[in-house]
Write a protein that holds these residues in place. Structure first.
Motif, short mmCIF file in Angstrom:
data_model
loop_
_atom_site.label_atom_id
_atom_site.label_comp_id
_atom_site.label_asym_id
_atom_site.label_seq_id
_atom_site.Cartn_x
_atom_site.Cartn_y
_atom_site.Cartn_z
N TYR A 1 -2.30 -3.43 -10.08
CA TYR A 1 -2.33 -2.25 -9.22
C TYR A 1 -2.79 -1.01 -9.98
N PRO A 2 -4.06 -0.96 -10.38
CA PRO A 2 -4.54 0.22 -11.12
C PRO A 2 -4.51 1.49 -10.29
N GLN A 3 -4.39 1.36 -8.96
CA GLN A 3 -4.36 2.53 -8.09
C GLN A 3 -3.00 3.22 -8.09
N VAL A 4 -2.00 2.61 -8.76
CA VAL A 4 -0.66 3.17 -8.84
C VAL A 4 -0.47 3.81 -10.21
N ASP A 5 0.09 4.98 -10.24
CA ASP A 5 0.35 5.70 -11.50
C ASP A 5 1.69 5.21 -12.06
N LEU A 6 1.65 4.16 -12.86
CA LEU A 6 2.88 3.57 -13.38
C LEU A 6 3.43 4.39 -14.53
N TRP B 1 10.17 -2.69 -17.62
CA TRP B 1 9.21 -2.59 -18.74
C TRP B 1 8.56 -3.92 -19.06
N HIS B 2 9.28 -5.03 -18.90
CA HIS B 2 8.72 -6.33 -19.24
C HIS B 2 7.53 -6.68 -18.36
N HIS B 3 7.53 -6.19 -17.12
CA HIS B 3 6.46 -6.52 -16.18
C HIS B 3 5.42 -5.42 -16.06
N SER B 4 5.56 -4.33 -16.84
CA SER B 4 4.63 -3.21 -16.72
C SER B 4 3.18 -3.58 -17.00
N PRO B 5 2.86 -4.33 -18.06
CA PRO B 5 1.45 -4.66 -18.29
C PRO B 5 0.83 -5.44 -17.13
N HIS B 6 1.59 -6.40 -16.58
CA HIS B 6 1.08 -7.17 -15.44
C HIS B 6 0.89 -6.26 -14.23
N PHE B 7 1.85 -5.36 -13.99
CA PHE B 7 1.75 -4.47 -12.84
C PHE B 7 0.50 -3.59 -12.96
N LYS B 8 0.23 -3.05 -14.16
CA LYS B 8 -0.93 -2.19 -14.35
C LYS B 8 -2.22 -2.93 -14.05
N ARG B 9 -2.28 -4.19 -14.45
CA ARG B 9 -3.49 -4.97 -14.16
C ARG B 9 -3.65 -5.22 -12.66
N GLY C 1 0.78 -1.22 0.00
CA GLY C 1 0.00 0.00 0.00
C GLY C 1 0.81 1.27 0.00
N LEU C 2 2.13 1.15 -0.14
CA LEU C 2 3.00 2.33 -0.07
C LEU C 2 2.98 3.15 -1.36
N LEU C 3 2.41 2.59 -2.43
CA LEU C 3 2.39 3.31 -3.72
C LEU C 3 1.00 3.77 -4.12
N ASP C 4 0.02 3.60 -3.26
CA ASP C 4 -1.34 4.02 -3.61
C ASP C 4 -1.37 5.51 -3.93
#
Length: 324
Positions: free
Chosen positions: A146-151, A136-144, A125-128
């Motif tokens: 943690y949509p509450q984080v501005d990646l 970059w390779h994991h960015s699509p998975h991260f966005k799915r 919860g530190l990035l909310d």
């Protein structure tokens, strides 16, 4: 910026599956930072959650002398990448001991996540509501997850105040050098970079490292034009000037420039001018107005505006803090 020049306490948290390269970065970089008298500016200690042996991603384990109680003493906490946490999607998925350790951090502790450690910070919860970076390779998975984080998928690192994140392994070097520069100025950070034989600041973002076809023509890059521009920063360089030097149309030059550096030509020029301005503020007696002219911002008002936008301080405040 670090106003208190006392020894800054850095704690590195080694989690199971830690990647050895990332684990070594804090000790190597912070441990190399010294003041003008050769005194160390940071203390660096490593801990695990339970003080026991830590498995790495390689074919060996490491021994640490401290457990997670050490986190209470940290001015800066660094969490290196661990492959086993790349799939965390919920706060409850954090191991209870890790969740408790992060929850006990002091409110003023600076937290740094290198590469996949961004997943750990997001799960805690530190990035909310904050901006963050990850590989970059994991960015699509991260966005799915943690949509509450501005990646920010195209940058090497993000400084979001208390919490900072880097895009990948080598980008961890960029981030830690950024922190040293933020705490103690360009001269100290550049000295650390020279000692470690790395670039003090890399151009562009991680977009330049995304897998893409390699240009077939050796003359298709913009490196020669960038070198030409660096010798003429005080001049009012325009996109047309750069494109003409490169022998390209403005559209082609801009496209190739972005492909190589992940920045527009204008963003790159501003970055180079700010770097030179900071160097001159630290190392010369030139007035702010003269520095603004020399680096190509034209007026002291323009330089002040760009420095406030980039690092949050005025040229005068920067000089008072970091003048050798």
């Amino acid at each position: 910026m670090c106003k208190n020049r006392a020894m800054h306490r850095v704690v590195v948290l080694a989690l199971d599956g830690v990647i050895p390269f990332e684990l070594s970065l804090a000790s190597r970089l912070f441990g190399t930072a010294t003041d003008g008298d050769g005194a160390r500016l940071y203390s660096v200690r490593t801990c695990s959650l339970d003080g026991r042996l830590v498995r790495t991603s390689a074919d060996y384990a490491i021994t640490v002398e401290h457990d997670a109680a050490l986190l209470a003493e940290a001015d800066t906490l660094v969490i290196p990448a661990s492959g086993q946490f790349a799939g965390i999607t919920e706060r409850a998925a954090l191991p209870p001991r890790l969740a408790r350790a992060l929850a006990e951090l002091r409110p003023d502790t600076r937290v740094v996540g290198i590469c996949l450690a961004t997943f750990v910070l997001a799960a805690a919860g530190l990035l909310d509501g904050r901006r963050a970076a990850t590989h970059w390779h994991h960015s699509p998975h991260f966005k799915r997850c943690y949509p509450q984080v501005d990646l920010a998928p195209d940058v090497l690192f993000v400084d979001a105040g208390r919490v900072l994140t880097s895009a990948g392994a080598a980008a961890g070097i960029d981030l830690l050098l950024h922190l040293i520069r933020k705490d103690h100025g360009s001269a100290v950070a550049n000295h650390v970079a020279r000692r470690c034989v790395v670039q003090p600041q890399r151009e562009g973002g991680q977009a330049q490292y995304v897998e893409r076809p390699i240009p077939t023509s050796p003359d298709s890059g913009t490196a020669a034009t960038r070198a030409w521009a660096l010798e003429r920063l005080r001049e009012p360089l325009q996109l047309a000037d750069l494109a003409q030097h490169a022998g390209m149309s403005r559209r082609t030059f801009t496209r190739r420039f972005r492909a190589e550096l992940g920045l527009s030509p204008g963003q790159w020029l501003t970055q180079q001018r700010l770097d030179l301005a900071r160097h001159l503020l630290e190392s010369s007696d030139l007035t702010v107005g003269r520095i603004a002219e020399r680096v190509g911002f034209g007026t002291d008002v323009s330089l002040r505006q760009h420095m406030r936008e980039a690092i949050g301080v005025s040229p005068g405040a920067y000089r008072r803090t970091f003048r050798g």
